[in-house]
Design a protein around this motif. Sequence first.
Motif, PDB file in Angstrom:
ATOM      1  N   MET A   1     -15.343  25.753   1.886  1.00  0.00           N
ATOM      2  CA  MET A   1     -15.721  24.723   2.834  1.00  0.00           C
ATOM      3  C   MET A   1     -14.515  23.816   3.071  1.00  0.00           C
ATOM      4  N   LYS A   2     -14.326  23.445   4.311  1.00  0.00           N
ATOM      5  CA  LYS A   2     -13.299  22.467   4.649  1.00  0.00           C
ATOM      6  C   LYS A   2     -13.923  21.075   4.626  1.00  0.00           C
ATOM      7  N   VAL A   3     -13.148  20.108   4.115  1.00  0.00           N
ATOM      8  CA  VAL A   3     -13.615  18.734   4.061  1.00  0.00           C
ATOM      9  C   VAL A   3     -12.600  17.824   4.738  1.00  0.00           C
ATOM     10  N   SER A   4     -13.120  16.772   5.343  1.00  0.00           N
ATOM     11  CA  SER A   4     -12.267  15.738   5.931  1.00  0.00           C
ATOM     12  C   SER A   4     -12.017  14.680   4.876  1.00  0.00           C
ATOM     13  N   VAL A   5     -10.770  14.234   4.795  1.00  0.00           N
ATOM     14  CA  VAL A   5     -10.372  13.219   3.831  1.00  0.00           C
ATOM     15  C   VAL A   5     -10.119  11.918   4.589  1.00  0.00           C
ATOM     16  N   TRP A   6     -10.817  10.864   4.168  1.00  0.00           N
ATOM     17  CA  TRP A   6     -10.693   9.544   4.785  1.00  0.00           C
ATOM     18  C   TRP A   6     -10.018   8.618   3.782  1.00  0.00           C
ATOM     19  N   ASP A   7      -8.809   8.212   4.087  1.00  0.00           N
ATOM     20  CA  ASP A   7      -7.997   7.347   3.240  1.00  0.00           C
ATOM     21  C   ASP A   7      -8.513   5.919   3.370  1.00  0.00           C
ATOM     22  N   THR A   8      -8.849   5.290   2.225  1.00  0.00           N
ATOM     23  CA  THR A   8      -9.547   4.011   2.251  1.00  0.00           C
ATOM     24  C   THR A   8      -8.882   2.985   1.333  1.00  0.00           C
ATOM     25  N   TYR A   9      -8.703   1.786   1.853  1.00  0.00           N
ATOM     26  CA  TYR A   9      -8.152   0.655   1.104  1.00  0.00           C
ATOM     27  C   TYR A   9      -9.098  -0.522   1.303  1.00  0.00           C
ATOM     28  N   VAL A  10      -9.620  -1.078   0.197  1.00  0.00           N
ATOM     29  CA  VAL A  10     -10.564  -2.186   0.287  1.00  0.00           C
ATOM     30  C   VAL A  10     -10.117  -3.308  -0.658  1.00  0.00           C
ATOM     31  N   GLN A  11     -10.105  -4.518  -0.144  1.00  0.00           N
ATOM     32  CA  GLN A  11      -9.725  -5.697  -0.928  1.00  0.00           C
ATOM     33  C   GLN A  11     -10.838  -6.049  -1.908  1.00  0.00           C
ATOM     34  N   ARG A  12     -10.472  -6.236  -3.174  1.00  0.00           N
ATOM     35  CA  ARG A  12     -11.415  -6.701  -4.196  1.00  0.00           C
ATOM     36  C   ARG A  12     -11.409  -8.218  -4.243  1.00  0.00           C
ATOM     37  N   MET A  18      -8.293  -1.797  -3.739  1.00  0.00           N
ATOM     38  CA  MET A  18      -8.758  -0.479  -4.163  1.00  0.00           C
ATOM     39  C   MET A  18      -8.231   0.561  -3.187  1.00  0.00           C
ATOM     40  N   HIS A  19      -7.840   1.703  -3.714  1.00  0.00           N
ATOM     41  CA  HIS A  19      -7.426   2.829  -2.876  1.00  0.00           C
ATOM     42  C   HIS A  19      -8.226   4.036  -3.348  1.00  0.00           C
ATOM     43  N   PHE A  20      -8.995   4.605  -2.436  1.00  0.00           N
ATOM     44  CA  PHE A  20      -9.767   5.802  -2.747  1.00  0.00           C
ATOM     45  C   PHE A  20      -9.935   6.627  -1.481  1.00  0.00           C
TER      46      PHE A  20
END
Length: 87
Positions: A1-12, A18-20
């Motif tokens: 299966m192919k998956v899309s990767v969404w690069d995420t940065y959220v301020q704590r 956070m980087h996930f």
Amino acid sequence: MKVSVWDTYVQREDGKVMHFDILVPNEVTDEETIFGFGRQYLKTKPFTTKHLTAKECRFCHIEHATVQILTSIENAGFHIIEMENCD
């Protein structure tokens, strides 16, 4: 299966960022659905974060899923890869 990767940065709340990555089946393209997965993940954390929107979360690339990622997607609809300041 192919998956899309969404690069995420959220301020704590403590000032750290956070980087996930949010991984979803390649067919899932609705941004609000993907952001919802990210918000669902953030609710599991013991600290408060700022909002997760298109500013913090962007499509990055497509890759092939591992067995672990496939299992996670089958169970929850998405998979998270924690990278920085997620604990």
